[in-house]
Structures are given as C-alpha cells and as structure tokens.
Design an enzyme around this catalytic site. Sequence first.
Site, PDB file in Angstrom:
ATOM      1  N   GLU A  98       0.856  -1.193   0.000  1.00 24.95           N
ATOM      2  CA  GLU A  98       0.000   0.000   0.000  1.00 24.95           C
ATOM      3  C   GLU A  98       0.889   1.240   0.000  1.00 24.95           C
ATOM      4  O   GLU A  98       1.919   1.271   0.688  1.00 24.95           O
ATOM      5  CB  GLU A  98      -0.922  -0.013   1.222  1.00 24.95           C
ATOM      6  CG  GLU A  98      -1.903  -1.189   1.155  1.00 24.95           C
ATOM      7  CD  GLU A  98      -2.843  -1.280   2.353  1.00 24.95           C
ATOM      8  OE1 GLU A  98      -2.808  -0.388   3.232  1.00 24.95           O
ATOM      9  OE2 GLU A  98      -3.622  -2.255   2.395  1.00 24.95           O
TER      10      GLU A  98
ATOM     11  N   GLY B 204     -11.815   1.285   8.229  1.00 20.31           N
ATOM     12  CA  GLY B 204     -11.967   1.874   9.563  1.00 20.31           C
ATOM     13  C   GLY B 204     -11.962   3.388   9.521  1.00 20.31           C
ATOM     14  O   GLY B 204     -11.880   4.037  10.567  1.00 20.31           O
TER      15      GLY B 204
ATOM     16  N   HIS C  59      -7.989   1.198   1.538  1.00 18.81           N
ATOM     17  CA  HIS C  59      -7.873   0.849   2.961  1.00 18.81           C
ATOM     18  C   HIS C  59      -8.654   1.838   3.841  1.00 18.81           C
ATOM     19  O   HIS C  59      -8.088   2.458   4.750  1.00 18.81           O
ATOM     20  CB  HIS C  59      -6.398   0.804   3.381  1.00 18.81           C
ATOM     21  CG  HIS C  59      -6.169  -0.038   4.608  1.00 18.81           C
ATOM     22  ND1 HIS C  59      -5.012  -0.738   4.823  1.00 18.81           N
ATOM     23  CD2 HIS C  59      -6.941  -0.283   5.702  1.00 18.81           C
ATOM     24  CE1 HIS C  59      -5.082  -1.368   5.985  1.00 18.81           C
ATOM     25  NE2 HIS C  59      -6.261  -1.105   6.537  1.00 18.81           N
TER      26      HIS C  59
HETATM   27  N1  LIG Z   1      -9.781  -2.612   6.307  1.00 11.84           N
HETATM   28  C1  LIG Z   1      -9.672  -2.023   7.454  1.00 11.84           C
HETATM   29  O1  LIG Z   1      -9.646  -0.806   7.543  1.00 11.84           O
HETATM   30  C2  LIG Z   1      -9.571  -2.857   8.701  1.00 11.84           C
HETATM   31  C3  LIG Z   1     -10.081  -2.328   9.896  1.00 11.84           C
HETATM   32  C4  LIG Z   1      -9.986  -3.110  11.038  1.00 11.84           C
HETATM   33  C5  LIG Z   1      -9.367  -4.339  10.995  1.00 11.84           C
HETATM   34  N2  LIG Z   1      -8.864  -4.801   9.826  1.00 11.84           N
HETATM   35  C6  LIG Z   1      -8.248  -6.139   9.762  1.00 11.84           C
HETATM   36  O2  LIG Z   1      -9.245  -7.082  10.076  1.00 11.84           O
HETATM   37  C7  LIG Z   1      -8.675  -8.091  10.898  1.00 11.84           C
HETATM   38  C8  LIG Z   1      -9.756  -8.704  11.746  1.00 11.84           C
HETATM   39  O3  LIG Z   1     -10.220  -7.759  12.678  1.00 11.84           O
HETATM   40  P1  LIG Z   1     -11.061  -8.187  13.976  1.00 11.84           P
HETATM   41  O4  LIG Z   1     -11.122  -6.991  14.815  1.00 11.84           O
HETATM   42  O5  LIG Z   1     -12.313  -8.842  13.594  1.00 11.84           O
HETATM   43  O6  LIG Z   1     -10.056  -9.232  14.611  1.00 11.84           O
HETATM   44  P2  LIG Z   1     -10.374 -10.281  15.755  1.00 11.84           P
HETATM   45  O7  LIG Z   1      -9.064 -10.639  16.334  1.00 11.84           O
HETATM   46  O8  LIG Z   1     -11.458  -9.804  16.639  1.00 11.84           O
HETATM   47  O9  LIG Z   1     -10.932 -11.550  14.939  1.00 11.84           O
HETATM   48  C9  LIG Z   1     -10.146 -12.317  14.077  1.00 11.84           C
HETATM   49  C10 LIG Z   1     -10.728 -13.708  14.051  1.00 11.84           C
HETATM   50  O10 LIG Z   1     -10.018 -14.462  13.081  1.00 11.84           O
HETATM   51  C11 LIG Z   1      -9.840 -15.771  13.599  1.00 11.84           C
HETATM   52  N3  LIG Z   1      -8.735 -16.436  12.906  1.00 11.84           N
HETATM   53  C12 LIG Z   1      -7.399 -16.294  13.104  1.00 11.84           C
HETATM   54  N4  LIG Z   1      -6.712 -17.089  12.248  1.00 11.84           N
HETATM   55  C13 LIG Z   1      -7.623 -17.723  11.504  1.00 11.84           C
HETATM   56  C14 LIG Z   1      -7.534 -18.669  10.449  1.00 11.84           C
HETATM   57  N5  LIG Z   1      -6.351 -19.107  10.010  1.00 11.84           N
HETATM   58  N6  LIG Z   1      -8.676 -19.138   9.915  1.00 11.84           N
HETATM   59  C15 LIG Z   1      -9.900 -18.707  10.372  1.00 11.84           C
HETATM   60  N7  LIG Z   1     -10.044 -17.805  11.360  1.00 11.84           N
HETATM   61  C16 LIG Z   1      -8.915 -17.324  11.917  1.00 11.84           C
HETATM   62  C17 LIG Z   1      -9.600 -15.570  15.071  1.00 11.84           C
HETATM   63  O11 LIG Z   1      -9.828 -16.742  15.818  1.00 11.84           O
HETATM   64  C18 LIG Z   1     -10.596 -14.456  15.380  1.00 11.84           C
HETATM   65  O12 LIG Z   1     -11.846 -14.967  15.782  1.00 11.84           O
HETATM   66  C19 LIG Z   1      -7.612  -7.341  11.700  1.00 11.84           C
HETATM   67  O13 LIG Z   1      -6.585  -8.204  12.117  1.00 11.84           O
HETATM   68  C20 LIG Z   1      -7.111  -6.318  10.741  1.00 11.84           C
HETATM   69  O14 LIG Z   1      -5.991  -6.837  10.068  1.00 11.84           O
HETATM   70  C21 LIG Z   1      -8.943  -4.083   8.688  1.00 11.84           C
HETATM   71  O1  LIG Z   2      -5.924  -2.433  11.515  1.00 14.73           O
HETATM   72  C1  LIG Z   2      -6.823  -1.609  11.333  1.00 14.73           C
HETATM   73  O2  LIG Z   2      -7.461  -1.080  12.257  1.00 14.73           O
HETATM   74  C2  LIG Z   2      -7.225  -1.256   9.946  1.00 14.73           C
HETATM   75  O3  LIG Z   2      -6.509  -1.928   9.003  1.00 14.73           O
HETATM   76  C3  LIG Z   2      -7.272   0.215   9.704  1.00 14.73           C
HETATM   77  O4  LIG Z   2      -5.986   0.711   9.569  1.00 14.73           O
HETATM   78  P1  LIG Z   2      -5.748   2.277   9.333  1.00 14.73           P
HETATM   79  O5  LIG Z   2      -5.944   2.964  10.634  1.00 14.73           O
HETATM   80  O6  LIG Z   2      -4.364   2.379   8.827  1.00 14.73           O
HETATM   81  O7  LIG Z   2      -6.781   2.736   8.331  1.00 14.73           O
END
Ligand SMILES: NC(=O)c1ccc[n+]([C@@H]2O[C@H](COP(=O)([O-])OP(=O)(O)OC[C@H]3O[C@@H](n4cnc5c(N)ncnc54)[C@H](O)[C@@H]3O)[C@@H](O)[C@H]2O)c1
Ligand SMILES: O=C(O)[C@H](O)COP(=O)(O)O
Length: 469
Positions: free
Chosen positions: A317, A350, A347
């Site tokens: 990214e 959030g 991205h």
């Molecule tokens: N796009 C964005 O802006 C954004 C925002 C927030 C989070 N995220 C990403 O989303 C991910 C998930 O967020 P969350 O808050 O729900 O996390 P979380 O930790 O609450 O949930 C993740 C889940 O995935 C499961 N898991 C782990 N490994 C696995 C596998 N191999 N197969 C199946 N399930 C598996 C875990 O057991 C858990 O229940 C974060 O780690 C982050 O990287 C992206």
């Molecule tokens: O891990 C996160 O919370 C999301 O990927 C969002 O990331 P950012 O704050 O860089 O948008």
Amino acid sequence: MTEPREIIGRHWQASANYLSISTSPISTFHSPVSSYGHRSRADESRLPSKQLKPFATEDIKILLLENINKTARDILDKQGYQVEFLKGSLSEDKLIEKIRDIHVIGIRSKTQLTEKVLREAKNLLAIGCFCIGTNQVDLEYARKHGIVVFNSPFSNSRSVAELMIAEIISLARQLGDRNEELHRGEWNKVSNKCWEIRGKTLGIVGYGHIGSQLSVLAEAMGMSVIFYDIIPLMALGSAKQVSTLTELLSMADFVTLHVPELPETKNMIGKEQFLEMKHGSYLLNASRGSVVDIPALIEAMTAGKIAGAALDVYPNEPAENGPHNFDRVNTWAKDLRGLKNLILTPHIGGSTEEAQSAIGIEVGEALTRYINEGSTIGSVNMPEVTLRSISQSQENNVRIIFIHQNRPGVLRQVNSILGDHNVDKQTSDSRNDVAYLMADVSDVSFNEIKSLYVSLETLSSKILTRVLY
Ligand SMILES: NC(=O)c1ccc[n+]([C@@H]2O[C@H](COP(=O)([O-])OP(=O)(O)OC[C@H]3O[C@@H](n4cnc5c(N)ncnc54)[C@H](O)[C@@H]3O)[C@@H](O)[C@H]2O)c1
Ligand SMILES: O=C(O)[C@H](O)COP(=O)(O)O
C-alpha cells in the site's frame, strides 16, 4: 523551584541527563483511582490522586504518523509533551533517523516498525497503534526491549462491518460499474446477473469483532450466515459455524475475510480456493492484503468464476495519498483495475469520523497512562499490570517500574534493593520471557531515589528501569 519527576533509562547516561532536568508538572491528566480491579484502602481512596509525571513533560517527544486523529493530539498536547504530527508514513531511512530521538511513536497500519527500525529506537518507551492490526510492529522485539505496544481492538469494527454490507449490495447489483458508466455518459439499464441479497448465503472467514458484527447486520438484511474460525465460537442469531474453509467456500454466495495477518493466513485464498468457491460467487477482503493471492483473483475473475470482488487492502500500500501511487507499488495493478464489477477502496474500512475519534481517545489515553503512571492496561505485547494511584498525602512515595527478564531470583534481588523502605504495594506479571514489576515505595528521599535507581540498573536481568515520583 521545580523538580524532576522521573528517572528512566536503559543506560545510566540517559537517566543522568533526565535527573538534571527540571519541570513543573501540569496536572491535566487525571489518574484513574483504583479503577482496575484493585480495591483501594478506604483512607487512600477518598483522597485525590497524586499526579505522577515523568521527567519534564516537555521533554517527552512523541511522533504521530499517518494522520492520527485530533482527539489523540489534544490528549497528548494537554500533557505538555512535545508532539510532532505528520500526515503520511515515513520511508524506512527517515523512520530510522527520527525514531532515535523519540519516546513514543503513534502509527496506523502502514508504518512498518521492524526489528531493523526498532534497533535504533534507543529512547522508545511505547508504541501506539491507532488501529486494530498490530502486524506492522515486531511485537516480540519490542517486548524483549521493554517497549510497550498499545492498540485499539474494536473501535473501528462497526465501520468495517457497515462497509461490508454496502459492498455486498453493490456487488450484487453491479453498482460500481453502473456508476462508472453513467459518469462517462453511458445509459446501461440491465437486470442480468443483478440480485437481491435476501436469501443468499454469506460466508464469514474469521468470526471476531468484525466478523460477528457483520453477521448480525447481514441476517437483518435477510441473508443466511455461515462462518469459519479456528476456534469454536458462539454463533450470533441464526448463524452457523462450519468446520472447514472448504465447506464454507462451497456453500457461500459471498465470501468475506476478517482474519488477522499471520503466516497461516498468507494467501489463504488462492488458486485452489477459487476453484472451491461457487460459480458466480463474490469475494470481499478488508482484512490484510497478504490474505488473498491477487494474480489468482485476476485469473478467477477473468475466467468468470468469480462474479465480483471488493478489495480494501493490498499486499503493498502506498505510504501516502496521491495519483499513480497504487500502480507504482503493485505490479498487477493495471490488470486488476481493468476488471468489471470490482470495487477497489484505499484501505478505508476503519476510516470514519466515529472510529478515528474513538481510537484517538482510547490509544491517546492508554499512552498517557503508561507514560505518567506506568500502567500497561491495554497493551498487546506486555503483561497487563497496574496499581491504584498514589494519593496526594503520600508525598514521598515513588513508583518503581522494573521490566526484566523472567528468570528465577529476580524478585528476591529487587526486594532486597527495595527492602530498606516500606513497599506499600507491589505487583508483577510475566509474558513469556519478560516480566513487568510495579512497586510503590513510601518515604523515599530525593537522594535515595537515585540510589534505588542505580541499584536496580545493576541487575543483570534488567531491561528497563523507570522511577516515577
Ligand atoms: N480494512 C480495514 O480498515 C480494517 C479495519 C480493522 C481491521 N482490519 C483487519 O481485520 C482483521 C480482523 O479484525 P477483527 O477486529 O475482527 O479481529 P479479531 O481478532 O477480533 O478476529 C479475528 C478472528 O479471526 C480468527 N482467525 C485467526 N486465524 C484464523 C484462520 N487461520 N482461519 C480462520 N479464522 C482465523 C480468530 O480466531 C478471530 O476470531 C484485523 O486483524 C485487521 O488486520 C482491517
Ligand atoms: O488495523 C486496522 O485497524 C485497519 O486496518 C485500519 O488501519 P488504518 O488505521 O491504517 O486505516
């Protein structure tokens, strides 16, 4: 007449400098009074807390990268820390140059705090990840070197879940394409392969904070929800957990990924998995870019196997906003951009006012509590340790924080150093090979503070010593 408030250091030279700094503590941060499970003694809990502060607050240098929300800047500014704010991330070279000098760094998902970078961070006390993910930080290295890492585990989960709902409908109705066509002046009224989402099956991979929120929203829209997770979890509403990824892929009309970045989740969806998915199904990824093999997605979409996809995250990214930056860092970008019914977002899962403001407050306050009071509550790489606040009547009390290697005999050594004083309260916990000890010691004169500090520093198990007073 002002006085120093903290002795700290991995090296005596650094702490000697701090000793000579004067400060007038500003008491804008209100210490949590006995709010973390330790019942205070009745007499102390009624008294106002003594405002513990590190050494001169204006000497605490904080670097905030990636456009961290103003709520955080306000909290940190109010403490009197020196806060530098940058909108973008920094290249590795620039990061290394900057990190040598600072005590706290605030980042989001882009900035890579690798071992190579952290090795230069000789003064770093804490890292604030103003996001959920912490995969961009070498947590292990940080822990071993006494650098405490905080994040915000769920303040943006709802924002991501809502975006997923918007994208599921957009893909089902090919909204991205219709929008783009009409922006070009082309009228293209079609119903072919446009669907309601009611009655369709949503397959959620990773049923954590985001996955489970999405589950509830999707059911409210009339979808059937199945999910796959590595641990057995309580299904919300009428959702059902399936036991393998293959099972989920073969049943779902929409597959959405919400797993963390881990070695096991790298290319979790690749050529083989696209073959297992239903013909004409859809893929959504707002987790991490490494989870989907993008060239395999391009192939599956070109072949018509996958009817649409929404991507919010990418293996590479850009460090900052700007035209052409996406293509510059991803070799397949042009092929990807040429596909129909593909929603590409930078991205922003959030990125809402609500989420960013809440994250700013949560992480800003966690950092302040750590700097001022040594509390590690909310840390992702250290044991969570706190003590109730020292009250104002306990004027000559000091708080010792001793981060050390977790091996036999250390507590005995520490207590023999503290033993000439009254240890008012003490707590300690460990995480793997590192332990975190906090002790409040009463009736310590100014000269004794230095000697306590120096004695602790001589212990071979020492990682970091801080004395707050
Ligand atoms: N796009 C964005 O802006 C954004 C925002 C927030 C989070 N995220 C990403 O989303 C991910 C998930 O967020 P969350 O808050 O729900 O996390 P979380 O930790 O609450 O949930 C993740 C889940 O995935 C499961 N898991 C782990 N490994 C696995 C596998 N191999 N197969 C199946 N399930 C598996 C875990 O057991 C858990 O229940 C974060 O780690 C982050 O990287 C992206
Ligand atoms: O891990 C996160 O919370 C999301 O990927 C969002 O990331 P950012 O704050 O860089 O948008």
